[in-house]
Design a protein around this motif. Structure first.
Motif, PDB file in Angstrom:
ATOM      1  N   LEU A  58       0.828  -1.204   0.000  1.00 54.59           N
ATOM      2  CA  LEU A  58       0.000   0.000   0.000  1.00 54.59           C
ATOM      3  C   LEU A  58       0.865   1.257   0.000  1.00 54.59           C
ATOM      4  N   ARG A  59       1.925   1.259   0.796  1.00 52.37           N
ATOM      5  CA  ARG A  59       2.825   2.406   0.849  1.00 52.37           C
ATOM      6  C   ARG A  59       3.494   2.624  -0.504  1.00 52.37           C
ATOM      7  N   ARG A  60       3.971   1.532  -1.123  1.00 53.74           N
ATOM      8  CA  ARG A  60       4.606   1.647  -2.447  1.00 53.74           C
ATOM      9  C   ARG A  60       3.615   2.151  -3.493  1.00 53.74           C
ATOM     10  N   ALA A  61       2.378   1.648  -3.436  1.00 53.05           N
ATOM     11  CA  ALA A  61       1.353   2.086  -4.387  1.00 53.05           C
ATOM     12  C   ALA A  61       1.069   3.576  -4.220  1.00 53.05           C
ATOM     13  N   LYS A  62       1.019   4.049  -2.978  1.00 54.38           N
ATOM     14  CA  LYS A  62       0.797   5.478  -2.729  1.00 54.38           C
ATOM     15  C   LYS A  62       1.969   6.302  -3.256  1.00 54.38           C
ATOM     16  N   GLU A  63       3.198   5.816  -3.031  1.00 52.28           N
ATOM     17  CA  GLU A  63       4.379   6.528  -3.538  1.00 52.28           C
ATOM     18  C   GLU A  63       4.370   6.576  -5.066  1.00 52.28           C
ATOM     19  N   ASP A  64       4.039   5.440  -5.695  1.00 46.62           N
ATOM     20  CA  ASP A  64       3.967   5.397  -7.161  1.00 46.62           C
ATOM     21  C   ASP A  64       2.908   6.355  -7.690  1.00 46.62           C
ATOM     22  N   ALA A  65       1.771   6.385  -7.016  1.00 51.52           N
ATOM     23  CA  ALA A  65       0.690   7.282  -7.436  1.00 51.52           C
ATOM     24  C   ALA A  65       1.128   8.743  -7.291  1.00 51.52           C
ATOM     25  N   ALA A  66       1.819   9.058  -6.188  1.00 58.16           N
ATOM     26  CA  ALA A  66       2.289  10.428  -5.985  1.00 58.16           C
ATOM     27  C   ALA A  66       3.323  10.813  -7.044  1.00 58.16           C
ATOM     28  N   THR A  67       4.216   9.888  -7.375  1.00 56.45           N
ATOM     29  CA  THR A  67       5.219  10.152  -8.412  1.00 56.45           C
ATOM     30  C   THR A  67       4.551  10.355  -9.767  1.00 56.45           C
ATOM     31  N   ALA A  68       3.599   9.504 -10.090  1.00 50.19           N
ATOM     32  CA  ALA A  68       2.887   9.638 -11.365  1.00 50.19           C
ATOM     33  C   ALA A  68       2.131  10.959 -11.421  1.00 50.19           C
ATOM     34  N   GLN A  69       1.505  11.338 -10.323  1.00 47.15           N
ATOM     35  CA  GLN A  69       0.778  12.611 -10.286  1.00 47.15           C
ATOM     36  C   GLN A  69       1.740  13.776 -10.471  1.00 47.15           C
ATOM     37  N   HIS A  70       2.901  13.705  -9.837  1.00 45.47           N
ATOM     38  CA  HIS A  70       3.902  14.767  -9.975  1.00 45.47           C
ATOM     39  C   HIS A  70       4.378  14.865 -11.433  1.00 45.47           C
ATOM     40  N   ASP A  71       4.662  13.719 -12.050  1.00 50.26           N
ATOM     41  CA  ASP A  71       5.098  13.706 -13.454  1.00 50.26           C
ATOM     42  C   ASP A  71       4.024  14.285 -14.371  1.00 50.26           C
ATOM     43  N   LEU A  72       2.776  13.899 -14.147  1.00 52.45           N
ATOM     44  CA  LEU A  72       1.684  14.422 -14.965  1.00 52.45           C
ATOM     45  C   LEU A  72       1.532  15.931 -14.785  1.00 52.45           C
ATOM     46  N   GLN A  73       1.714  16.408 -13.556  1.00 53.12           N
ATOM     47  CA  GLN A  73       1.613  17.842 -13.301  1.00 53.12           C
ATOM     48  C   GLN A  73       2.724  18.589 -14.033  1.00 53.12           C
ATOM     49  N   GLU A  74       3.936  18.014 -14.049  1.00 49.52           N
ATOM     50  CA  GLU A  74       5.045  18.638 -14.782  1.00 49.52           C
ATOM     51  C   GLU A  74       4.737  18.701 -16.275  1.00 49.52           C
ATOM     52  N   HIS A  75       4.197  17.605 -16.835  1.00 51.09           N
ATOM     53  CA  HIS A  75       3.836  17.590 -18.259  1.00 51.09           C
ATOM     54  C   HIS A  75       2.756  18.636 -18.552  1.00 51.09           C
ATOM     55  N   LEU A  76       1.807  18.747 -17.648  1.00 49.52           N
ATOM     56  CA  LEU A  76       0.742  19.741 -17.818  1.00 49.52           C
ATOM     57  C   LEU A  76       1.318  21.147 -17.797  1.00 49.52           C
ATOM     58  N   ASN A  77       2.235  21.418 -16.874  1.00 51.72           N
ATOM     59  CA  ASN A  77       2.851  22.743 -16.796  1.00 51.72           C
ATOM     60  C   ASN A  77       3.623  23.074 -18.079  1.00 51.72           C
ATOM     61  N   VAL A  78       4.363  22.086 -18.602  1.00 51.47           N
ATOM     62  CA  VAL A  78       5.117  22.291 -19.847  1.00 51.47           C
ATOM     63  C   VAL A  78       4.147  22.578 -20.998  1.00 51.47           C
ATOM     64  N   ALA A  79       3.071  21.807 -21.067  1.00 49.90           N
ATOM     65  CA  ALA A  79       2.090  22.002 -22.141  1.00 49.90           C
ATOM     66  C   ALA A  79       1.422  23.370 -22.031  1.00 49.90           C
ATOM     67  N   GLU A  80       1.101  23.798 -20.815  1.00 45.73           N
ATOM     68  CA  GLU A  80       0.493  25.116 -20.630  1.00 45.73           C
ATOM     69  C   GLU A  80       1.457  26.225 -21.042  1.00 45.73           C
ATOM     70  N   THR A  81       2.743  26.058 -20.741  1.00 49.58           N
ATOM     71  CA  THR A  81       3.745  27.043 -21.144  1.00 49.58           C
ATOM     72  C   THR A  81       3.839  27.112 -22.666  1.00 49.58           C
ATOM     73  N   GLU A  82       3.848  25.951 -23.333  1.00 48.32           N
ATOM     74  CA  GLU A  82       3.911  25.915 -24.790  1.00 48.32           C
ATOM     75  C   GLU A  82       2.687  26.594 -25.406  1.00 48.32           C
ATOM     76  N   VAL A  83       1.523  26.341 -24.841  1.00 45.17           N
ATOM     77  CA  VAL A  83       0.299  26.961 -25.352  1.00 45.17           C
ATOM     78  C   VAL A  83       0.373  28.481 -25.184  1.00 45.17           C
ATOM     79  N   ALA A  84       0.848  28.936 -24.033  1.00 42.94           N
ATOM     80  CA  ALA A  84       0.974  30.379 -23.806  1.00 42.94           C
ATOM     81  C   ALA A  84       1.949  30.999 -24.804  1.00 42.94           C
ATOM     82  N   ASN A  85       3.079  30.331 -25.052  1.00 43.52           N
ATOM     83  CA  ASN A  85       4.051  30.836 -26.031  1.00 43.52           C
ATOM     84  C   ASN A  85       3.453  30.884 -27.434  1.00 43.52           C
ATOM     85  N   GLN A  86       2.700  29.865 -27.790  1.00 47.70           N
ATOM     86  CA  GLN A  86       2.073  29.845 -29.109  1.00 47.70           C
ATOM     87  C   GLN A  86       1.024  30.943 -29.243  1.00 47.70           C
ATOM     88  N   GLN A  87       0.304  31.222 -28.163  1.00 48.50           N
ATOM     89  CA  GLN A  87      -0.676  32.305 -28.214  1.00 48.50           C
ATOM     90  C   GLN A  87       0.018  33.650 -28.399  1.00 48.50           C
TER      91      GLN A  87
END
Length: 146
Positions: A58-87
């Motif tokens: 359970l602890r490992r699953a929570k850590e994996d989920a937190a890592t995946a969420q962090h990675d997804l948030q980073e990808h979202l931030n990069v995509a939002e920056t690219e969209v802002a630059n394109q605008q």
């Protein structure tokens, strides 16, 4: 046991199988209440070990989920920056296009004034962009070519 069951069925409030077993065999401690006479509680070290394994999983699953969420948030931030630059690029290009259109209009007006403003001898249509402009062709140039 069968006799007790048969008598119980004929009564107004029949006994359940667990009640019949309790009546014939008696009750003993160690049975899981509510689950009848099947499983017994297991308090051995195997159960404790299994509990620890499940807690670790359970602890490992929570850590994996937190890592995946962090990675997804980073990808979202990069995509939002690219969209802002394109605008910003779109706004810049739109502004430049407006400037170019205004300059084109100025040039066309200057050409109209230059070609049409001269003495009206013979006119020739000149296509610039999508507009037709009448331009002066002097008699001298047309007679010299003849």
């Amino acid at each position: 046991m069968r006799d007790l069951r048969a008598r119980s069925v004929s009564e107004e409030n029949p006994m359940t199988i667990d009640e019949i077993v309790d009546n014939i065999l008696g009750t003993r401690s160690g049975y899981i209440k509510g689950l009848g006479y099947g499983p017994k509680p297991n308090t051995t070290t195997a159960t404790k070990r299994r509990t620890v394994e499940l807690e670790d999983a359970l602890r490992r699953a929570k850590e994996d989920a937190a890592t995946a969420q962090h990675d997804l948030q980073e990808h979202l931030n990069v995509a939002e920056t690219e969209v802002a630059n394109q605008q910003i690029q779109i706004q810049t290009l739109t502004s430049e296009l407006g400037t170019l259109r205004a300059r084109q209009e100025e040039i066309l007006n200057e050409m109209k004034c230059h070609f049409i403003g001269s003495s009206p001898s013979r006119y020739m249509k000149v296509t610039i962009g999508s507009r037709l402009i009448a331009s002066e062709v002097s008699l001298h140039s047309s007679t010299s070519q003849s």
